[in-house]
Design a protein around this motif. Structure first.
Motif, PDB file in Angstrom:
ATOM      1  N   ALA A 163     -15.094  25.553 -18.919  1.00 50.14           N
ATOM      2  CA  ALA A 163     -16.337  24.811 -19.148  1.00 50.14           C
ATOM      3  C   ALA A 163     -16.244  23.406 -18.575  1.00 50.14           C
ATOM      4  O   ALA A 163     -17.180  22.916 -17.922  1.00 50.14           O
ATOM      5  N   LEU A 164     -15.127  22.729 -18.794  1.00 51.79           N
ATOM      6  CA  LEU A 164     -14.946  21.384 -18.249  1.00 51.79           C
ATOM      7  C   LEU A 164     -14.937  21.406 -16.727  1.00 51.79           C
ATOM      8  O   LEU A 164     -15.541  20.538 -16.073  1.00 51.79           O
ATOM      9  N   ALA A 165     -14.273  22.398 -16.136  1.00 55.80           N
ATOM     10  CA  ALA A 165     -14.236  22.497 -14.686  1.00 55.80           C
ATOM     11  C   ALA A 165     -15.628  22.768 -14.124  1.00 55.80           C
ATOM     12  O   ALA A 165     -16.026  22.185 -13.104  1.00 55.80           O
ATOM     13  N   SER A 166     -16.418  23.621 -14.791  1.00 52.33           N
ATOM     14  CA  SER A 166     -17.790  23.904 -14.339  1.00 52.33           C
ATOM     15  C   SER A 166     -18.663  22.661 -14.407  1.00 52.33           C
ATOM     16  O   SER A 166     -19.601  22.505 -13.613  1.00 52.33           O
ATOM     17  N   ALA A 167     -18.355  21.766 -15.346  1.00 52.87           N
ATOM     18  CA  ALA A 167     -19.107  20.514 -15.475  1.00 52.87           C
ATOM     19  C   ALA A 167     -18.594  19.433 -14.534  1.00 52.87           C
ATOM     20  O   ALA A 167     -19.048  18.286 -14.597  1.00 52.87           O
ATOM     21  N   ARG A 186     -20.894  14.606 -18.803  1.00 52.52           N
ATOM     22  CA  ARG A 186     -20.357  15.891 -18.343  1.00 52.52           C
ATOM     23  C   ARG A 186     -19.664  16.648 -19.470  1.00 52.52           C
ATOM     24  O   ARG A 186     -19.684  17.884 -19.496  1.00 52.52           O
ATOM     25  N   VAL A 187     -19.044  15.933 -20.402  1.00 51.73           N
ATOM     26  CA  VAL A 187     -18.441  16.601 -21.559  1.00 51.73           C
ATOM     27  C   VAL A 187     -19.528  17.278 -22.396  1.00 51.73           C
ATOM     28  O   VAL A 187     -19.356  18.408 -22.879  1.00 51.73           O
ATOM     29  N   GLY A 226     -19.740  21.236 -23.160  1.00 54.94           N
ATOM     30  CA  GLY A 226     -19.894  21.835 -24.481  1.00 54.94           C
ATOM     31  C   GLY A 226     -21.006  22.871 -24.504  1.00 54.94           C
ATOM     32  O   GLY A 226     -20.896  23.904 -25.174  1.00 54.94           O
ATOM     33  N   ALA A 227     -22.090  22.591 -23.765  1.00 55.81           N
ATOM     34  CA  ALA A 227     -23.179  23.564 -23.661  1.00 55.81           C
ATOM     35  C   ALA A 227     -22.753  24.776 -22.834  1.00 55.81           C
ATOM     36  O   ALA A 227     -23.013  25.927 -23.198  1.00 55.81           O
ATOM     37  N   LEU A 279     -27.451  14.810 -11.670  1.00 56.24           N
ATOM     38  CA  LEU A 279     -28.542  15.643 -11.183  1.00 56.24           C
ATOM     39  C   LEU A 279     -28.012  16.713 -10.230  1.00 56.24           C
ATOM     40  O   LEU A 279     -28.442  17.871 -10.273  1.00 56.24           O
ATOM     41  N   ALA A 280     -27.073  16.335  -9.367  1.00 56.36           N
ATOM     42  CA  ALA A 280     -26.462  17.308  -8.460  1.00 56.36           C
ATOM     43  C   ALA A 280     -25.735  18.392  -9.245  1.00 56.36           C
ATOM     44  O   ALA A 280     -25.729  19.571  -8.846  1.00 56.36           O
ATOM     45  N   LEU A 281     -25.131  18.013 -10.377  1.00 58.52           N
ATOM     46  CA  LEU A 281     -24.455  18.993 -11.215  1.00 58.52           C
ATOM     47  C   LEU A 281     -25.446  20.016 -11.768  1.00 58.52           C
ATOM     48  O   LEU A 281     -25.165  21.229 -11.773  1.00 58.52           O
TER      49      LEU A 281
END
Length: 338
Positions: free
Chosen positions: A135-139, A162-163, A167-168, A194-196
Motif C-alpha cells: 500500500a505504501l509503495a502504491s502511494a 500519501r500515508v 491507508g485507503a 494529483l499525479a498519484l
C-alpha cells in the motif's frame, strides 16, 4: 462508459439549526461515479459538496432521495456500512489532523486491515507487513520499510497525505472520495499528489470523487465536473466542455478567478452564499447573479423567472452538458451562444 458504481438521486439532507429552523444542506442532488472515472465536485464553502460526499459514504442519511452502490440501495445497517467502507474509502484534506500522532506509519496503514480482518481473508495469502508495504509503495512511498517506524511529525506534508492514501489503498477499494486532497499542501507538492491519483486510476482502475473549491485542480484531473451551489448541482458535464464553455453565471464567476485563466475578466460575486435555512425562491443563485445585476437576464426576458420560477434538479447523466439556469436555457432556445 461503464455502468455507474455509486449513484445518488434526489438527495436531500436537513439539519436543525438554532431556533428550530431547518437548514437544507442538500436540496435535491443527483450524482454518479463509474469505475475508473474521476469526477470533481466544485463550489464555494457552504455549497454542499462535502455533505454530498458524506451522504454517498453513508455518514449522513438523506431525508429524501437514494444512494445506490453497485446497483443496490445503500444498506445503513452496521454490517452494510462496514461492507461499503471497505470498497469506498475517504481521504481527508488534513493529514496532520487525520493521522494519530501516537501511531507510526505502519500502524496507521495497518489499522484498516485489522478492523476489517483483511489479512486472514487475503486471497494471495500475504502477511500484514506485505500488505502495508504494498500500500505504501502504491502511494509512492518507496522503499516503504524505511517509513514503517516513523511518526507523522517526522514526515513532510506530502508524505503524510500519501500515508492517508496508502491507508485507503490497503483496503483494496473500488472508489476513493478525496475531500480537498491538496488544499493543505505547498504548491510544489500539489502536482505530485494529483499525479498519484491519476496513476492509481490508470494502474488500479480506481474511481475518484474529488471534492474541491479549485476549478484549476478539477480541470487538470477530472473527467467530469459537477458545480454545486446551495445544496444543488447547477452545472455538470465533461470537464473540458463545462470549463471551456461554462453556461451558468456561477461557473463563469468561479472560473474567472482561476490564476491560469487570463482570457476572462475576474467576476466578483456580491455577498456570501445564503443561509441554508432561507433558500431564495426561483433560481437560488439569483440574489448574487451578475447576469441579473447587469441586465442580461432582463434583456433575455427571464428576469422574473430568475426571481420566481424554480429550476428542476439536474440529472446525473454523464453523457451531456447540463445547466440549471433560466438565462442559459433561453439562449439555447434562441440559438444564442452564451
Amino acid at each position: 462508459m461503464s455502468a455507474a458504481l455509486l449513484t445518488g438521486q434526489g438527495l436531500a439532507v436537513e439539519f436543525t439549526a438554532r431556533g428550530g429552523a431547518i437548514a437544507r444542506a442538500l436540496d435535491g442532488a443527483d450524482v454518479e461515479l463509474a469505475p475508473g472515472e474521476i469526477v470533481a465536485l466544485v463550489g464555494e464553502s457552504g455549497s454542499g459538496k462535502t455533505t454530498l460526499a458524506r451522504t454517498l459514504l453513508g455518514l449522513e442519511r438523506p431525508a429524501a432521495g437514494e444512494v445506490r452502490f453497485d446497483g443496490q440501495p445503500l444498506d445503513y445497517s452496521i454490517r452494510g456500512l462496514r461492507a461499503l467502507r471497505r470498497r469506498v474509502q475517504l481521504v481527508l484534506q488534513d493529514p496532520a489532523g487525520a493521522l494519530n500522532p501516537r501511531h507510526t506509519v505502519y500502524e496507521s496503514v495497518a489499522e484498516g486491515l485489522r478492523i476489517h480482518d483483511l489479512v486472514d481473508r487475503d486471497p494471495q495469502g500475504r502477511t500484514e507487513t506485505e500488505l502495508v508495504a504494498e500500500a505504501l509503495a502504491s502511494a509512492g512511498l518507496r522503499p516503504p520499510e524505511r517509513l514503517f517506524l516513523r511518526y507523522p511529525h517526522e514526515l513532510s506534508g506530502g508524505q503524510r497525505q500519501r500515508v492517508l492514501v496508502a491507508g485507503a489503498l490497503a483496503m483494496g477499494p473500488d472508489l476513493l472520495i478525496a475531500d480537498e486532497p491538496v488544499s493543505s499542501l505547498d504548491a510544489s507538492i500539489r502536482g505530485e499528489v494529483l499525479a498519484l491519483l491519476l496513476k492509481l486510476r490508470q494502474e488500479l482502475g480506481l474511481g475518484v470523487l474529488v471534492v474541491t473549491h479549485d476549478l484549476g485542480l478539477a480541470w487538470n484531473i477530472a473527467d467530469r465536473i459537477a458545480v454545486m451551489y446551495l445544496g444543488r448541482v447547477v452545472e455538470s458535464g465533461p470537464t473540458e466542455e463545462v470549463l471551456a464553455r461554462p453556461r451558468h453565471p456561477y461557473t463563469r464567476a468561479l472560473l474567472s478567478v482561476v490564476p491560469e485563466i487570463d482570457y476572462m475578466e475576474p467576476i466578483v460575486l456580491r455577498g456570501e452564499i445564503p443561509d441554508p435555512t432561507r433558500v431564495p425562491g426561483g433560481c437560488r443563485f439569483h440574489p448574487r447573479c451578475p447576469a441579473l445585476a447587469d441586465g442580461s437576464a432582463a434583456a433575455a426576458g427571464v428576469d422574473d423567472d430568475c426571481r420566481e420560477a424554480t429550476l428542476p434538479v439536474l440529472p446525473a447523466d454523464p453523457s451531456g452538458h447540463h445547466v440549471a439556469c433560466h438565462l442559459a436555457t433561453a439562449h439555447v432556445l434562441r440559438g444564442v451562444n452564451p
